[in-house]
Design an enzyme around this catalytic site. Structure first.
Site, PDB file in Angstrom:
ATOM      1  N   LEU A 139      31.127 -64.300  27.887  1.00 39.11           N
ATOM      2  CA  LEU A 139      31.411 -65.643  27.475  1.00 39.11           C
ATOM      3  C   LEU A 139      32.461 -66.157  28.458  1.00 39.11           C
ATOM      4  O   LEU A 139      33.368 -65.825  28.865  1.00 39.11           O
ATOM      5  CB  LEU A 139      32.207 -65.292  26.047  1.00 39.11           C
ATOM      6  CG  LEU A 139      31.369 -65.033  24.965  1.00 39.11           C
ATOM      7  CD1 LEU A 139      31.871 -64.986  23.326  1.00 39.11           C
ATOM      8  CD2 LEU A 139      29.737 -65.443  24.876  1.00 39.11           C
ATOM      9  N   GLY A 167      30.356 -60.403  26.497  1.00 46.49           N
ATOM     10  CA  GLY A 167      29.020 -60.951  26.330  1.00 46.49           C
ATOM     11  C   GLY A 167      28.104 -60.808  27.103  1.00 46.49           C
ATOM     12  O   GLY A 167      26.687 -60.692  26.738  1.00 46.49           O
ATOM     13  N   ASN A 205      34.470 -55.058  26.090  1.00 49.49           N
ATOM     14  CA  ASN A 205      36.111 -54.911  26.405  1.00 49.49           C
ATOM     15  C   ASN A 205      36.783 -56.016  25.751  1.00 49.49           C
ATOM     16  O   ASN A 205      37.846 -56.366  26.243  1.00 49.49           O
ATOM     17  CB  ASN A 205      36.167 -54.777  27.667  1.00 49.49           C
ATOM     18  CG  ASN A 205      35.828 -56.073  28.252  1.00 49.49           C
ATOM     19  OD1 ASN A 205      34.929 -56.802  28.066  1.00 49.49           O
ATOM     20  ND2 ASN A 205      36.426 -56.559  29.730  1.00 49.49           N
ATOM     21  N   GLU A 206      36.271 -56.742  24.841  1.00 51.37           N
ATOM     22  CA  GLU A 206      37.089 -57.975  24.403  1.00 51.37           C
ATOM     23  C   GLU A 206      38.472 -57.457  23.677  1.00 51.37           C
ATOM     24  O   GLU A 206      39.424 -58.194  24.149  1.00 51.37           O
ATOM     25  CB  GLU A 206      36.410 -58.467  22.981  1.00 51.37           C
ATOM     26  CG  GLU A 206      35.245 -59.302  23.343  1.00 51.37           C
ATOM     27  CD  GLU A 206      33.962 -58.621  23.316  1.00 51.37           C
ATOM     28  OE1 GLU A 206      33.963 -57.352  23.841  1.00 51.37           O
ATOM     29  OE2 GLU A 206      32.923 -59.339  23.562  1.00 51.37           O
TER      30      GLU A 206
END
Lengths: 285, 285, 285
Positions: free
Chosen positions: B91, B136, B160-161
């Protein structure tokens, strides 16, 4: 690099509770040491001979855990045993044998409470498994975020309830399935298997094995790795992963207590447990 | 043997839309080539420097995917990158930083739309992962039917957010759990892990590794294997496997948008994202 | 050590049904031998050429299983084939081709009944897979507690329905997911894969491989290991693990029959099945 990063531990203290200074506190069953510089506490089980989860043990465990949970200085807990060769032998059979209905209810509520607090903990939880860990002892380990076990094949771990003629409750099962998957859980629970450390690793029941003398160092390293993440995102992620299983017990808590009481009160089950205790006594003698 | 078998692609065109001839179409962000003889399209991401999933990218992606979905001549899509060393960086943080509530809503709806169309696609979808694929980007890969990655250990993949201080939404998590199981997902999401290609293979996050020069050939071979099956039975099977997870987002779509907006609008999260962008800029500089 | 332990088999006979003496009974499709000393029955499929699951086979199978279920002397069943090279070829296509709606309903109900009784059996169930085991044959194996397969790579196993242009029903899928997990199931079902024995072991589709001449001995050893556990606790555990999936079919049984009828009655499906039968005939010829 063990200092809490800037994102460490948002105010989680209860209102009115001042941020805690570094401290060690000890009850008769568990010993807790908190290293303020790293934000890591170690909780040692010291209830010889086998760290069985008695009502007293569970009560002290929950009180200690809550203290840490509310202590800004603490971000993670390592669980280990102060008793040689055993992590925890699991639920104390004495609490389930020849007692009153009220006692069974109180005991079972304490077992649930321990699991709810530990599985839902905001802190990073690491099990440093330095001995065998059957039944409820295995549950404590499964409930942590990460499991490191001493590589001694004489140490085993598993939910072996079926061996005793009893059945692991659904939330033990749910926790187990979340760790090892449905197939391994189904077989292991039906057989009441105790897996030697190398087999436990193979099935993913523990995450890694280390020589005994490296255990505490390894636990500290792993903990530092987990604490390198921002607490808030990690906590929300953990909660997202575990919520469904936690909610299930919360929704059925009283029913689960009644099930336990009616099951454990059966004469056939009481007989099985007495036979099992006899066997344990003979083994020792 | 690459010709569509007799059972290939029942009439799926929208009414009034004539069956499409062979064609290549290119927007500014994705390049699509359809090989009529095999029924296989290749969609290349060409949004340098890192194929980030901006609103514009997502819009073009969805339009292109819909065109293929409605094209009788197309039975499968291979997704790959036209940008060296990166599949997709995930994202676009620019879309989540300092924008209006309306913009956040529009952006998040586009992210959902991309996932809903891709996870629910009737076509065979293969990710040919020729570079790193965080967040994303990893989701796009996870959403395909099959994942082939270049065996370069410098390329990594993962949700890995948590590293950025944000939380992967529940449907990212559901997709991840469906691929790697609950335990691997729980650990990887909490740690915000980026797995080097060999580790990704070990965890089942990707299905196989190949040398970079063999990637397109391998993707074509795998695609042919999947297209050897009758479309109708394969599509119904895919739908049966994915329906529960797709339905969950459909049922909670607006709520999920509101959650995203209120989370991303927090000053602490905005600050984290700005810090992360600064870090990325310094890395480049 | 093969004698039933004291906890063996609580009274499970139906009222009025006397405890059964040791016996062998044979119908035209299955042969059952019960060894009273061990409490273990062996059910051999003997419906040449390929042990296909015809209505007659399924009816005899269910009657035989019920007899054993109600026989105090029986605590476990080993399923194996009396036909060389094939365990079971799965549902009999003859029952699904050119028959009446009433016949389809009767047949499908029998398939459901077989699965419900076997997946929910109180006895220990071991599949001794001495030949190939596609589609419904694989289902029978998946439904047991443990799977041992002959290590011959020419023998394969899998839910290959998609190859025939049909779709495995949701409860085949649920059973499969419970054994191999979501990812392996999704890929294998979409591709209609038949896995050679070594690959089946790798995916956990079977639990171990043995040389053909060791199969019966190994099955007996495994059975003895499972029977070493108290029946009651093992049965409750098994039920806890499988209840959700069993309940789903029970709740949707009539709907599932209607789905089957409307799917199988389609001219396109009938054509696919006829083509498949032609292909099988040519192979033989």
């Amino acid at each position: 690099r063990h200092r809490p990063p800037p994102w460490g531990r948002a105010a989680r203290s209860l209102p009115g509770l001042p941020p805690g200074p570094s401290r060690a506190f000890s009850n008769s069953k568990v010993l807790v040491e908190l290293d303020e510089s790293s934000g890591v506490a170690t909780m040692k089980f010291k209830s010889p001979p086998v760290n069985s989860l008695s009502l007293e043990f569970l009560t002290e465990f929950c009180i200690s855990l809550e203290k840490l949970e509310n202590d800004r200085a603490c971000r993670g807990v390592i669980f280990t045993s102060a008793v040689p060769k055993i992590f925890s032998s699991g639920l104390d059979i004495m609490e389930m044998c020849g007692k009153s209905t009220e006692h069974y209810a109180e005991f079972w509520r304490a077992v649930q409470e321990m699991w709810l607090r530990l599985y839902g903990s905001n802190m990073v939880t690491v099990a440093a498994i330095n001995g065998s860990s059957p039944a409820g002892g295995c549950l404590v380990a499964l409930t942590c975020d990460y499991r490191i076990m001493v590589e001694n094949p004489k140490f085993s771990i598993g939910l072996n309830e079926a061996q005793l003629g009893i059945v692991a409750p659904f939330w033990f099962k749910d926790t187990f399935v979340n760790v090892v998957g449905h197939r391994v859980a189904e077989r292991s629970l039906q057989l009441g298997s105790l897996h030697p450390a190398p087999e436990a690793l193979k099935f993913g029941l523990v995450d890694e094995l280390v020589p005994e003398e490296k255990l505490q160092e390894k636990a500290a390293t792993v903990m530092a790795q987990w604490l390198a993440l921002p607490d808030h995102a990690r906590q929300l992620t953990k909660s997202m992963m575990r919520k469904a299983v936690l909610d299930r017990l919360v929704a059925h808590r009283e029913e689960d207590i009644q099930n336990f009481i009616s099951f454990i009160s059966k004469e056939s089950i009481q007989k099985s447990l007495r036979m099992y205790m006899e066997m344990l006594k003979k083994k020792k003698g």
